[in-house]
Design a protein around this motif. Structure first.
Motif, PDB file in Angstrom:
ATOM      1  N   LEU A 105       0.969  -1.111   0.044  1.00 24.43           N
ATOM      2  CA  LEU A 105       0.103   0.160  -0.014  1.00 24.43           C
ATOM      3  C   LEU A 105       0.824   1.286  -0.009  1.00 24.43           C
ATOM      4  O   LEU A 105       2.022   1.475   0.714  1.00 24.43           O
ATOM      5  CB  LEU A 105      -1.029  -0.077   1.283  1.00 24.43           C
ATOM      6  N   TRP A 106       0.537   2.113  -1.059  1.00 21.92           N
ATOM      7  CA  TRP A 106       1.245   3.424  -1.077  1.00 21.92           C
ATOM      8  C   TRP A 106       0.642   4.671  -0.267  1.00 21.92           C
ATOM      9  O   TRP A 106      -0.512   4.950  -0.605  1.00 21.92           O
ATOM     10  CB  TRP A 106       1.324   3.685  -2.501  1.00 21.92           C
ATOM     11  N   TYR A 107       1.228   5.452   0.594  1.00 17.54           N
ATOM     12  CA  TYR A 107       0.740   6.275   1.475  1.00 17.54           C
ATOM     13  C   TYR A 107       1.634   7.473   1.150  1.00 17.54           C
ATOM     14  O   TYR A 107       2.500   7.676   0.916  1.00 17.54           O
ATOM     15  CB  TYR A 107       0.615   5.870   3.068  1.00 17.54           C
ATOM     16  N   ASP A 108       0.766   8.722   1.408  1.00 21.83           N
ATOM     17  CA  ASP A 108       1.462   9.938   1.247  1.00 21.83           C
ATOM     18  C   ASP A 108       1.766  10.488   2.699  1.00 21.83           C
ATOM     19  O   ASP A 108       1.279  11.275   3.381  1.00 21.83           O
ATOM     20  CB  ASP A 108       0.553  11.066   0.584  1.00 21.83           C
ATOM     21  N   GLY A 109       2.715   9.922   3.339  1.00 21.84           N
ATOM     22  CA  GLY A 109       3.416  10.367   4.765  1.00 21.84           C
ATOM     23  C   GLY A 109       2.509   9.541   6.008  1.00 21.84           C
ATOM     24  O   GLY A 109       2.984  10.143   6.977  1.00 21.84           O
ATOM     25  N   LYS A 110       1.469   8.760   5.820  1.00 18.00           N
ATOM     26  CA  LYS A 110       0.745   8.504   6.584  1.00 18.00           C
ATOM     27  C   LYS A 110       0.717   6.842   6.988  1.00 18.00           C
ATOM     28  O   LYS A 110      -0.198   6.327   7.612  1.00 18.00           O
ATOM     29  CB  LYS A 110      -0.759   8.619   6.686  1.00 18.00           C
ATOM     30  N   ALA A 144      -1.087   2.050   9.696  1.00 22.50           N
ATOM     31  CA  ALA A 144      -0.550   0.491  10.011  1.00 22.50           C
ATOM     32  C   ALA A 144      -0.915   0.540  11.574  1.00 22.50           C
ATOM     33  O   ALA A 144      -1.560  -0.707  12.059  1.00 22.50           O
ATOM     34  CB  ALA A 144       0.822   0.313   9.960  1.00 22.50           C
ATOM     35  N   ALA A 145      -0.708   1.574  12.381  1.00 17.53           N
ATOM     36  CA  ALA A 145      -1.066   1.370  13.811  1.00 17.53           C
ATOM     37  C   ALA A 145      -2.670   1.439  13.879  1.00 17.53           C
ATOM     38  O   ALA A 145      -3.286   0.592  14.944  1.00 17.53           O
ATOM     39  CB  ALA A 145      -0.412   2.676  14.587  1.00 17.53           C
ATOM     40  N   PHE A 146      -3.355   2.099  13.170  1.00 18.58           N
ATOM     41  CA  PHE A 146      -4.773   2.328  13.271  1.00 18.58           C
ATOM     42  C   PHE A 146      -5.292   0.842  12.830  1.00 18.58           C
ATOM     43  O   PHE A 146      -6.113   0.206  13.784  1.00 18.58           O
ATOM     44  CB  PHE A 146      -5.220   3.504  12.265  1.00 18.58           C
ATOM     45  N   TYR A 147      -5.082   0.247  11.665  1.00 19.03           N
ATOM     46  CA  TYR A 147      -5.546  -0.955  11.188  1.00 19.03           C
ATOM     47  C   TYR A 147      -5.240  -2.030  12.371  1.00 19.03           C
ATOM     48  O   TYR A 147      -6.125  -2.908  12.628  1.00 19.03           O
ATOM     49  CB  TYR A 147      -4.961  -1.258   9.854  1.00 19.03           C
ATOM     50  N   THR A 148      -3.948  -1.977  12.964  1.00 18.45           N
ATOM     51  CA  THR A 148      -3.699  -3.186  13.836  1.00 18.45           C
ATOM     52  C   THR A 148      -4.664  -3.039  15.123  1.00 18.45           C
ATOM     53  O   THR A 148      -4.724  -4.059  15.844  1.00 18.45           O
ATOM     54  CB  THR A 148      -2.070  -3.202  14.178  1.00 18.45           C
ATOM     55  N   SER A 149      -5.043  -1.738  15.343  1.00 17.72           N
ATOM     56  CA  SER A 149      -5.711  -1.853  16.584  1.00 17.72           C
ATOM     57  C   SER A 149      -7.017  -2.197  16.287  1.00 17.72           C
ATOM     58  O   SER A 149      -7.705  -2.335  17.246  1.00 17.72           O
ATOM     59  CB  SER A 149      -5.880  -0.427  17.101  1.00 17.72           C
ATOM     60  N   LEU A 150      -7.498  -2.531  15.187  1.00 19.35           N
ATOM     61  CA  LEU A 150      -8.897  -2.807  14.798  1.00 19.35           C
ATOM     62  C   LEU A 150      -9.139  -4.448  14.746  1.00 19.35           C
ATOM     63  O   LEU A 150     -10.323  -4.921  14.881  1.00 19.35           O
ATOM     64  CB  LEU A 150      -9.492  -2.407  13.446  1.00 19.35           C
TER      65      LEU A 150
END
Length: 159
Positions: A8-13, A18-24
């Motif tokens: 996945l390609w992000y613009d600085g985030k 990843a931290a958000f997704y792993t919390s879910l």
């Protein structure tokens, strides 16, 4: 290691996402981070790639810059056990700038498209009775977030 990994390609985030997704999701974690060095192109010391797992599946997230953005041509589909899981994930993924979409699809605050799919919906769509199956599809097509009870009611009315 799995043979094929979603990148996945992000613009600085990337790190934040990843931290958000792993919390879910259960069985999720940040595996590793690689940082930019003097060769760039990112700021030396900043996160270049985050390797993470969601429900045991490996992903890579790159802080690649603004050149590329996500669109609905690629989505992450989540098999949800029940309505509670659908509701929880829908709320979390649309929070903070996410956008609800049709038929169980949404975009999260990072622009990644997700399909939040209750397992029961798949069962109803796979019904061997074409009238019941089509009633499930028709109900789904009229929804944003999938509400299992409403799909079940539509199927019951079809026979």
């Amino acid at each position: 290691m799995q043979k094929i990994t979603t990148f996945l390609w992000y613009d600085g985030k990337a790190e934040e996402a990843a931290a958000f997704y792993t919390s879910l999701f259960d069985d999720s974690r940040i595996v590793s981070e690689q940082r930019y060095g003097e060769a760039g192109p990112g700021t030396p010391g900043s996160v270049m790639i985050v390797e993470f797992e969601l429900a045991g599946q490996r992903f890579l997230a790159l802080n690649g810059g603004p050149e590329f953005t996500f669109n609905e041509a690629m989505s992450l589909s989540v098999d949800c056990e029940d309505q509670d899981e659908v509701d929880r994930l829908w709320a979390a993924l649309t929070e903070g700038g996410g956008e609800p979409g049709p038929c169980g699809w949404l975009k999260d605050r990072y622009g990644v498209s997700w399909q939040i799919v209750p397992r029961r919906l798949e069962e109803l769509i796979a019904d061997s009775d074409p009238a019941r199956s089509q009633a499930a599809v028709k109900a789904m097509l009229g929804m944003g977030k999938i509400v299992v009870k409403e799909v079940e009611d539509a199927v019951a009315q079809a026979g």
